[in-house]
Design a protein around this motif. Structure first.
Motif, short mmCIF file in Angstrom:
data_model
loop_
_atom_site.label_atom_id
_atom_site.label_comp_id
_atom_site.label_asym_id
_atom_site.label_seq_id
_atom_site.Cartn_x
_atom_site.Cartn_y
_atom_site.Cartn_z
N TYR A 207 0.85 -1.18 0.00
CA TYR A 207 0.00 0.00 0.00
C TYR A 207 0.90 1.24 0.00
O TYR A 207 2.06 1.17 0.40
N THR A 208 0.36 2.35 -0.42
CA THR A 208 1.17 3.57 -0.45
C THR A 208 1.60 4.00 0.96
O THR A 208 0.84 3.81 1.92
N LYS A 212 8.17 1.20 1.62
CA LYS A 212 8.89 0.39 0.63
C LYS A 212 10.23 1.03 0.25
O LYS A 212 11.25 0.36 0.24
N ALA A 226 12.18 8.92 -0.31
CA ALA A 226 11.15 8.48 0.64
C ALA A 226 10.57 9.70 1.34
O ALA A 226 11.30 10.57 1.81
N GLU A 227 9.28 9.80 1.38
CA GLU A 227 8.66 11.00 1.91
C GLU A 227 7.35 10.62 2.57
O GLU A 227 6.70 9.67 2.15
N LEU A 230 1.76 10.52 0.04
CA LEU A 230 1.39 9.33 -0.72
C LEU A 230 2.03 9.34 -2.10
O LEU A 230 2.25 10.39 -2.67
N PHE A 231 2.33 8.18 -2.58
CA PHE A 231 2.87 7.98 -3.93
C PHE A 231 4.17 8.75 -4.18
O PHE A 231 4.31 9.43 -5.17
N ASN A 318 6.00 -3.67 8.61
CA ASN A 318 6.96 -2.59 8.92
C ASN A 318 6.38 -1.63 9.98
O ASN A 318 5.21 -1.74 10.34
N LYS A 319 7.19 -0.72 10.44
CA LYS A 319 6.85 0.34 11.40
C LYS A 319 6.44 -0.24 12.76
O LYS A 319 5.51 0.27 13.40
N ASP A 321 8.01 0.06 15.31
CA ASP A 321 8.34 1.08 16.33
C ASP A 321 7.14 1.96 16.65
O ASP A 321 7.05 2.56 17.71
N SER A 363 11.31 -2.69 11.66
CA SER A 363 11.19 -1.25 11.49
C SER A 363 12.31 -0.82 10.56
O SER A 363 13.49 -0.91 10.92
N1 LIG Z 1 7.95 5.14 12.20
C1 LIG Z 1 8.36 4.58 11.07
N2 LIG Z 1 8.26 5.27 9.92
C2 LIG Z 1 8.69 4.67 8.78
C3 LIG Z 1 9.24 3.35 8.78
N3 LIG Z 1 9.55 3.04 7.50
C4 LIG Z 1 9.23 4.11 6.74
N4 LIG Z 1 8.71 5.10 7.51
C5 LIG Z 1 8.23 6.43 7.07
O1 LIG Z 1 7.04 6.27 6.30
C6 LIG Z 1 6.98 7.27 5.28
C7 LIG Z 1 6.77 6.62 3.93
O2 LIG Z 1 7.93 5.90 3.58
P1 LIG Z 1 8.28 5.50 2.08
O3 LIG Z 1 9.50 4.64 2.14
O4 LIG Z 1 8.31 6.70 1.19
O5 LIG Z 1 6.97 4.64 1.71
P2 LIG Z 1 6.57 3.98 0.30
O6 LIG Z 1 5.85 2.74 0.64
O7 LIG Z 1 7.76 3.85 -0.59
O8 LIG Z 1 5.57 5.08 -0.24
P3 LIG Z 1 4.90 5.24 -1.73
O9 LIG Z 1 5.96 5.80 -2.62
O10 LIG Z 1 3.81 6.18 -1.44
O11 LIG Z 1 4.41 3.93 -2.17
C8 LIG Z 1 8.29 8.07 5.39
O12 LIG Z 1 8.03 9.23 6.16
C9 LIG Z 1 9.21 7.13 6.14
O13 LIG Z 1 10.21 7.81 6.88
C10 LIG Z 1 9.34 2.66 10.03
O14 LIG Z 1 9.79 1.54 10.15
N5 LIG Z 1 8.87 3.33 11.13
#
Ligand SMILES: Nc1nc2c(ncn2[C@@H]2O[C@H](COP(=O)(O)OP(=O)(O)OP(=O)(O)O)[C@@H](O)[C@H]2O)c(=O)[nH]1
Length: 407
Positions: A207-208, A212, A226-227, A230-231, A318-319, A321, A363
């Protein structure tokens, strides 16, 4: 390129309905997501309107009383955009615009808009443009075409119809052209994929906003954008990763979302080919999100659509934490109706029952259990490698298991 809906600094209201058999708290969660989408597009939400209905009003989607409330608020606060959580029919969109006298968007429109903002490469831009035109085509008759505007909006028959037909033909031609362009790029990409040799291919799906790209960075030590919007990733990133001495290709893909517009699934087929051709999927889940189980279902549904649901898969929660155990209602405690999934251990047990060992809790941000993650990925990739090259597994002779590395 179709002009982007510029939501920057625009005051926005959200509108969602819930049918009698759906829970109202679900609607709030859906609107949380819609608000996040709006924020990602650059809008500011001033108020949410919700309504419980038997079925949507065919003319205005919500009932007239609720529409009056929305109208009052829109006028009073000079709202620029009203966003509906569902797809509106072209006629509904036009009717509502006439009443509210502000821009009216639906969920599909909003997602398309975000994709348009985020597309970095010419390939991604072309795919989004195609999806936008496909969304536009059935709506042309309901829109203020240039002729209609000239004539002050009077009359849609006679020459007006011809004009709309001309517009339709232009859009259809444009769609055909974009499809050709995408086909050509897809062919090139197919050749490129063929040239990547026989390395095992692993794709991050999910999911977004689940993390990832963050995980990709952790595992491949690369810098992928990474931000917390979304997306963030629209274009596919492929990296060669080596764990111990075992090389494989890791792909970060576009995030999925509930009710992903079909036009987008259609036009992003080339990007999704990376998933379709992967040997192993890492399905990343944000376990700290209250709707994460529903997110898993949405992702599985899309995987099904692109015929990729039977691939070997590691579920990566994930996450951890940020995971907060559900607060248990004392009444439930008394009646022993306590949720079976209050702790991470409970979730782990449930998912291990479903999927055996192919489940991980990590995490990516805090780098918790990353070594476990690398080990599981290593073992899964090695297994595929050995199956693929049964006579060639001397390539990695020194590892029977991940733990037996010799320096
Ligand atoms: N607390 C926490 N935040 C996380 C963790 N992993 C990623 N994040 C945060 O989640 C947000 C999204 O992370 P991305 O890696 O951009 O997520 P993505 O799945 O690639 O997002 P899309 O490009 O939208 O598909 C960022 O602010 C990251 O810092 C984690 O393990 N713990």
């Amino acid at each position: 390129m179709i002009e982007k809906t510029d939501l920057q600094y625009e005051k926005t209201v959200l509108i969602g309905i819930v049918t009698k058999n759906q829970g109202e708290d679900k609607l709030e969660e859906y609107l949380d997501e819609l608000e996040f989408l709006t924020y990602t597009a650059g809008g500011e939400v001033l108020k949410r309107f919700t309504q419980k209905v038997d079925m949507p009003n065919p003319k205005t989607f919500i009932g007239s009383g609720k529409m009056n409330d929305v109208k009052e608020f829109v006028d009073e606060h000079e709202i620029g955009t009203a966003i509906f959580d569902d797809e509106l029919s072209p006629a509904q969109q036009k009717n509502i615009e006439k009443i509210l006298k502000c821009k009216v968007l639906d969920r599909t429109n909003l997602i398309l808009d975000i994709f348009a903002q985020r597309a970095q490469t010419s390939y991604a831009r072309t795919q989004v443009e195609l999806a936008q035109y496909e969304y536009l085509l059935p709506r042309l008759a309901g829109m203020w075409t240039h002729l209609e505007r000239q004539r002050g909006g009077i009359g849609m028959r006679g020459p007006g119809e011809t004009e709309i037909e001309t517009d339709r033909r232009i859009v259809r031609d444009k769609i055909a052209l974009l499809k050709k362009k995408i086909e050509a790029i897809d062919k090139q990409m197919e050749v490129q994929r063929g040239n990547r040799g026989q390395l095992v291919r692993v794709a991050l799906v999910g999911y977004t906003n689940v993390g990832k790209s963050t995980l990709m960075n952790v595992i491949s030590k690369s810098e992928v954008f990474a931000e917390n919007k979304l997306f963030a990733t629209l274009d596919t990133t492929v990296r060669k990763v080596v764990i111990r001495n075992l090389p494989f290709l890791l792909t970060d893909t576009v995030g999925f979302i509930r009710k992903l517009p079909t036009q987008l699934v259609e036009s992003f087929k080339g990007t999704l080919d990376e998933v379709r051709e992967a040997d192993l999927l890492l399905h990343v889940v944000d376990i700290s999100h209250p709707n994460f189980e529903e997110h898993i279902d949405s992702v599985n549904q899309i995987l099904d659509e692109i015929k990729s649901s039977n691939k070997p898969t590691l579920m990566v929660f994930n996450k951890i934490d940020q995971y907060k155990p559900e607060v248990i209602d004392e009444d439930d405690l008394v009646t022993e109706k306590t949720t079976a999934h209050n702790t991470l251990t409970d979730w782990k047990r449930t998912w291990m029952n479903r999927m055996g060992e192919d489940v991980l809790f990590i995490s990516a941000l805090e780098k918790e259990n990353i070594e476990d993650f690398r080990k599981k990925v290593y073992e899964a990739v090695r297994k595929i490698h050995i199956t693929r090259f049964p006579y060639n597994n001397f390539l990695y002779p020194e590892y029977d298991t991940y733990g037996e590395e010799q320096e």
